[in-house]
Enzyme design. Sequence first.
Site, PDB file in Angstrom:
ATOM      1  N   TYR A   1       7.093  -9.129   7.408  1.00  0.00           N
ATOM      2  CA  TYR A   1       6.576  -7.803   7.724  1.00  0.00           C
ATOM      3  C   TYR A   1       6.915  -7.453   9.173  1.00  0.00           C
ATOM      4  O   TYR A   1       7.116  -8.332  10.015  1.00  0.00           O
ATOM      5  CB  TYR A   1       5.050  -7.749   7.558  1.00  0.00           C
ATOM      6  CG  TYR A   1       4.564  -8.086   6.167  1.00  0.00           C
ATOM      7  CD1 TYR A   1       4.262  -7.090   5.253  1.00  0.00           C
ATOM      8  CD2 TYR A   1       4.389  -9.418   5.780  1.00  0.00           C
ATOM      9  CE1 TYR A   1       3.798  -7.403   3.980  1.00  0.00           C
ATOM     10  CE2 TYR A   1       3.934  -9.740   4.513  1.00  0.00           C
ATOM     11  CZ  TYR A   1       3.645  -8.726   3.618  1.00  0.00           C
ATOM     12  OH  TYR A   1       3.193  -9.046   2.366  1.00  0.00           O
TER      13      TYR A   1
ATOM     14  N   ASP B   1       0.833  -1.195   0.000  1.00  0.00           N
ATOM     15  CA  ASP B   1       0.000   0.000   0.000  1.00  0.00           C
ATOM     16  C   ASP B   1       0.868   1.245   0.000  1.00  0.00           C
ATOM     17  O   ASP B   1       2.055   1.215   0.345  1.00  0.00           O
ATOM     18  CB  ASP B   1      -0.919   0.003   1.228  1.00  0.00           C
ATOM     19  CG  ASP B   1      -1.987  -1.085   1.149  1.00  0.00           C
ATOM     20  OD1 ASP B   1      -2.277  -1.544   0.031  1.00  0.00           O
ATOM     21  OD2 ASP B   1      -2.503  -1.472   2.216  1.00  0.00           O
TER      22      ASP B   1
ATOM     23  N   TYR C   1      -3.263 -10.424   2.977  1.00  0.00           N
ATOM     24  CA  TYR C   1      -3.605  -9.063   3.385  1.00  0.00           C
ATOM     25  C   TYR C   1      -3.273  -8.929   4.871  1.00  0.00           C
ATOM     26  O   TYR C   1      -3.990  -9.454   5.737  1.00  0.00           O
ATOM     27  CB  TYR C   1      -5.088  -8.789   3.147  1.00  0.00           C
ATOM     28  CG  TYR C   1      -5.458  -8.683   1.678  1.00  0.00           C
ATOM     29  CD1 TYR C   1      -5.181  -7.522   0.953  1.00  0.00           C
ATOM     30  CD2 TYR C   1      -6.095  -9.729   1.025  1.00  0.00           C
ATOM     31  CE1 TYR C   1      -5.526  -7.413  -0.385  1.00  0.00           C
ATOM     32  CE2 TYR C   1      -6.444  -9.634  -0.312  1.00  0.00           C
ATOM     33  CZ  TYR C   1      -6.157  -8.468  -1.016  1.00  0.00           C
ATOM     34  OH  TYR C   1      -6.499  -8.366  -2.338  1.00  0.00           O
TER      35      TYR C   1
END
Length: 515
Positions: free
Chosen positions: A405, A335, A478
């Site tokens: 992440y 994003d 996601y």
Amino acid sequence: MAANNSDEELRLLYDVVRSLPPMPLNDLLSRKLCPQCILRLFGKYGPIYAHYSRISAIFSEVVGHQPSCDDPSNEGLAVEDDICSVCYGILQFIHAEKQALVNKGCANDFAALICELARQEGHQADCFSLEVSVPPIIMEKENAVRLCMKEKYSSEDWFQEILQSEAISVKDVVKLSITKLLEKQLGVKSDSSSFRVRLTYTSTERPMKNANGRENNHAGKKRKTGFGNTVGGNRCESTVTETDLKQSPESLQENISCRQLERKISPCYLEILCSRTPIYIGGRYLKYSRNVSQSRWIIDDERMGEASVEEILGNGVLPLCRGDNYKFHAAGREDIDVRMLGSGRPFLLEIQNPRMLPSELSIKEMEMKINSLESKLLKVKNLKVVDDQGWTLMREGEADKQKQYAAIVWISRPLEDKDLVTISSLRDMKVLQSTPVRVLHRRSPLEREKTIHWMKVEKIIGSTQYFLLHLCTQAGTYIKEFVHGDLGRTHPSLGSILGCRAEILQLDVTDVKMD
């Protein structure tokens, strides 16, 4: 050695012309077939076509017939009557341009025209491939000639030999005529190459209609093309068959008879296109800003974010290759508010129709230039030219590989020690995710099963409800939705596991593993 080869080829050309039966040869010349078409329709193959400037002269000497378009007194200009009734001037190097006739005079001048265009466009070639496209009407005229010759000469002994031969296509003759000249003038060899020279000939004359009222346009069907043969084979295409002739009304029979070859012919229009197949420049990018989108993002004519990874990289690399345009491909996406850190995300820039092939040194210089931009929005590493297999491997990595992440997470209650044990104990956990609400306007509503390979929590000193979450997931997961649950559309979620609300404040991609 080259001179000896040329002399031998000329002697071969003399022998070939002398071997042709005189009566049909003069018949075809009287019907305004150019010498090149006569040779190819008799199935004569080989280096003879490279001597375009001598073919007409040899025909004149052997047969006593000299087409006016090759007469030196004609000053290189052709009149309409001189245009070949079968190849429409293609093998005479005559073409129409803005309603005027252009006669380049010889194969050498025609090759020079192509080379000059390639140089004007700045193409750098290490080898080249030549492609030729001709209109269907030419195949139709070829078959009309064969039917006429079969009707007049099928009882002749020589005709039986012709039946066993295959005519040479106009495309092949063009290549035989100019390939060696292009090699000489471009200074490179002809081979399967990413650099292509394409000659596209078009005609305003439409193919005739058969008995069913349909155009005889079967250019994609390969047929044998000796005189009288209309099916099979693999060199040339034909469109009007003996069946069409018999089934056509009288008016159409006249159109496909030999009298059709005596009509005035308008030459083809020619488009010369020099192009190169795309090249791929790959590497990894690191994005340091939370206000840079991956691709150009415009909503209602307003830019979202201050820049995009796509534009920074594309605008930097495109001038180096002097291409027409570029396409940006990446192994997944993040994003606009997510940084890309660690080893970086793999990407490919597809440069379309590049004029230059960048050297390894110029690629490294470009990498340094991008990395020294004052904005410091992103950096690239391992920039290099890759083959087209790189695209396949990257797409496989996007779907199947792992990504790591780091996220700053807030939960609605204090973090407890048992929570740390619960989170770190989870391994290869399956998660079912419906398409997130935030992207439903541009993504299909699907359910996807993804894997959370591992997680661990790092406490933040002085806080009981904030912590740093490290996790490794299957590509395509996601992450934001895995944390907060997306109104139950992702299950299980971190919030459901801990039995409380959970939100991501900041998210970074720290590693994209492709191997």
